[in-house]
Design a protein around this motif. Structure first.
Motif, PDB file in Angstrom:
ATOM      1  N   HIS A 166      41.629  45.809  35.601  1.00  0.00           N
ATOM      2  CA  HIS A 166      40.456  44.915  35.820  1.00  0.00           C
ATOM      3  C   HIS A 166      40.735  43.414  35.715  1.00  0.00           C
ATOM      4  O   HIS A 166      40.307  42.441  36.455  1.00  0.00           O
ATOM      5  N   SER A 167      41.564  42.943  34.726  1.00  0.00           N
ATOM      6  CA  SER A 167      42.241  41.475  34.605  1.00  0.00           C
ATOM      7  C   SER A 167      42.898  41.172  35.801  1.00  0.00           C
ATOM      8  O   SER A 167      42.887  40.007  35.944  1.00  0.00           O
ATOM      9  N   CYS A 168      43.932  42.095  36.242  1.00  0.00           N
ATOM     10  CA  CYS A 168      44.589  41.889  37.457  1.00  0.00           C
ATOM     11  C   CYS A 168      43.533  41.642  38.426  1.00  0.00           C
ATOM     12  O   CYS A 168      43.919  40.665  39.548  1.00  0.00           O
ATOM     13  N   LYS A 169      42.515  42.259  38.677  1.00  0.00           N
ATOM     14  CA  LYS A 169      41.443  41.801  39.880  1.00  0.00           C
ATOM     15  C   LYS A 169      41.111  40.640  39.801  1.00  0.00           C
ATOM     16  O   LYS A 169      40.862  40.020  40.918  1.00  0.00           O
ATOM     17  N   TYR A 170      40.771  39.879  38.717  1.00  0.00           N
ATOM     18  CA  TYR A 170      40.517  38.631  38.691  1.00  0.00           C
ATOM     19  C   TYR A 170      41.535  37.500  38.754  1.00  0.00           C
ATOM     20  O   TYR A 170      41.301  36.330  38.721  1.00  0.00           O
ATOM     21  N   ASN A 171      42.706  37.928  39.241  1.00  0.00           N
ATOM     22  CA  ASN A 171      43.609  37.093  39.509  1.00  0.00           C
ATOM     23  C   ASN A 171      44.285  37.427  40.960  1.00  0.00           C
ATOM     24  O   ASN A 171      45.149  37.909  41.437  1.00  0.00           O
ATOM     25  N   PRO A 172      43.228  37.362  41.939  1.00  0.00           N
ATOM     26  CA  PRO A 172      43.406  37.825  43.215  1.00  0.00           C
ATOM     27  C   PRO A 172      44.572  37.242  44.016  1.00  0.00           C
ATOM     28  O   PRO A 172      45.059  37.721  45.169  1.00  0.00           O
ATOM     29  N   ASN A 173      45.053  36.075  43.748  1.00  0.00           N
ATOM     30  CA  ASN A 173      46.089  35.363  44.544  1.00  0.00           C
ATOM     31  C   ASN A 173      47.347  35.594  43.965  1.00  0.00           C
ATOM     32  O   ASN A 173      48.337  34.911  44.282  1.00  0.00           O
ATOM     33  N   ILE A 174      47.498  36.626  43.209  1.00  0.00           N
ATOM     34  CA  ILE A 174      48.917  37.131  42.518  1.00  0.00           C
ATOM     35  C   ILE A 174      48.813  38.795  42.892  1.00  0.00           C
ATOM     36  O   ILE A 174      47.908  39.508  42.838  1.00  0.00           O
ATOM     37  N   ASP A 175      50.171  39.005  43.456  1.00  0.00           N
ATOM     38  CA  ASP A 175      50.393  40.382  43.607  1.00  0.00           C
ATOM     39  C   ASP A 175      51.073  41.065  42.349  1.00  0.00           C
ATOM     40  O   ASP A 175      51.971  40.848  41.881  1.00  0.00           O
ATOM     41  N   PHE A 176      50.551  42.436  42.443  1.00  0.00           N
ATOM     42  CA  PHE A 176      51.082  43.319  41.201  1.00  0.00           C
ATOM     43  C   PHE A 176      51.739  44.685  41.962  1.00  0.00           C
ATOM     44  O   PHE A 176      50.832  45.249  42.489  1.00  0.00           O
ATOM     45  N   TYR A 177      52.830  44.954  41.751  1.00  0.00           N
ATOM     46  CA  TYR A 177      53.603  46.213  42.344  1.00  0.00           C
ATOM     47  C   TYR A 177      53.792  46.966  40.819  1.00  0.00           C
ATOM     48  O   TYR A 177      54.611  46.743  40.045  1.00  0.00           O
ATOM     49  N   ILE A 178      53.203  48.260  40.843  1.00  0.00           N
ATOM     50  CA  ILE A 178      53.347  49.076  39.769  1.00  0.00           C
ATOM     51  C   ILE A 178      54.241  50.227  40.336  1.00  0.00           C
ATOM     52  O   ILE A 178      53.387  51.204  40.940  1.00  0.00           O
TER      53      ILE A 178
END
Length: 277
Positions: A25-37
């Motif tokens: 949820h906190s990643c969602k609010y950093n939309p200009n950063i990509d997360f690869y899991i």
């Protein structure tokens, strides 16, 4: 000023913990950063933010990919050992990050605030390595400028092959467990450890003016309490904005049912012993 692109690489083996939904949820609010899991968990795209990519992956696949990139056998057996490899993610997964200005690693037992309010383009334009503490390199959050030198920075440690071929955990991404020594301000040459950690490497290269690291305290840990997460902004004591909260202590005293697809509200509080809405 250039808008620097950022990708975080996360390898997680084992069942997702209860706090994973808060992390997402906190990643969602950093939309200009990509997360690869990269994970061996079932992939459920419906509950994943658009800027988070879940990639099916196993330890065996990592061993093969790491060995191919590094040029020597890698045979880790437990997911926790991946922490030692964090500084090499940009090297092992070079094709994935090739179009980003910065790549980084982070843990999933964290709740982000607004990352870009702290890691601004002014900071990214000036520095090569970003830590979330003022005294040592943080394994829970670190950024590296994407490039041949920085992506292979781990090779500057005389002990990296020992670290990567041993089953022992060395806390290589941080201090080789010499946290207190760095906290009290000892010079890195005074801090004798079994292996030369990434903090030793970064501080040594900084002294030689071969690297410009950014060490700044912008993290909350422990049982701090009195935090408010409100639509992507994390505030401490109604006054201080924080980049992220590390649940390393909270998760030992508090847990929730591990509900798949948990709906996390857009506003919640983090106390000393629980998260409450």
């Amino acid at each position: 000023m250039k808008n620097n692109s950022i990708a975080f690489l996360i390898l997680y083996i084992g069942d997702y913990p209860w706090y994973f939904s808060y992390f997402l949820h906190s990643c969602k609010y950093n939309p200009n950063i990509d997360f690869y899991i990269y994970t061996d968990n079932p992939i459920i795209e419906s509950s994943t933010p658009e800027n988070v990519k879940l990639i099916p992956y196993s330890l065996n696949e990592f061993n093969k990919d790491a060995a191919k990139a590094l040029g020597f056998p890698v045979n880790i057996e437990h997911g926790y050992k991946l922490c030692d490899f964090k500084p090499a993610y940009g090297y092992i997964f070079a094709d994935l990050v090739k179009n980003y200005d910065f790549w980084g690693h982070c843990d999933i037992d964290i709740i982000f605030g607004n990352i870009r309010n702290f890691v601004t383009d002014a900071v990214l334009s000036k520095y090569d390595v970003i830590s979330a503490r003022h005294d040592y390199l943080t394994g829970s959050f670190a950024l590296y400028r994407n490039g041949l030198f920085n992506n292979a920075l781990f090779k500057q440690s005389k002990d990296y092959i020992k670290v990567f071929t041993s089953s022992e955990n060395f806390c290589f991404d941080e201090t080789n467990y010499a946290f207190k020594a760095f906290e009290i301000g000892l010079h890195r040459s005074e801090i004798k450890t079994e292996v030369e950690s990434m903090t030793h490497v970064v501080k040594r290269l900084e002294e030689k003016r071969k690297l410009k690291p950014y060490f700044e305290f912008q993290i909350l840990e422990g049982l701090a309490g009195n935090m408010l997460w409100d639509n992507g902004t994390l505030t401490y004591r109604k006054e201080f904005e924080v980049m992220y909260y590390h649940l390393i202590k909270l998760k030992t005293v508090y847990s929730e049912k591990n509900i798949q697809n948990r709906v996390v509200p857009n506003k919640f509080r983090i106390g000393k012993k629980k998260i409450y809405y």
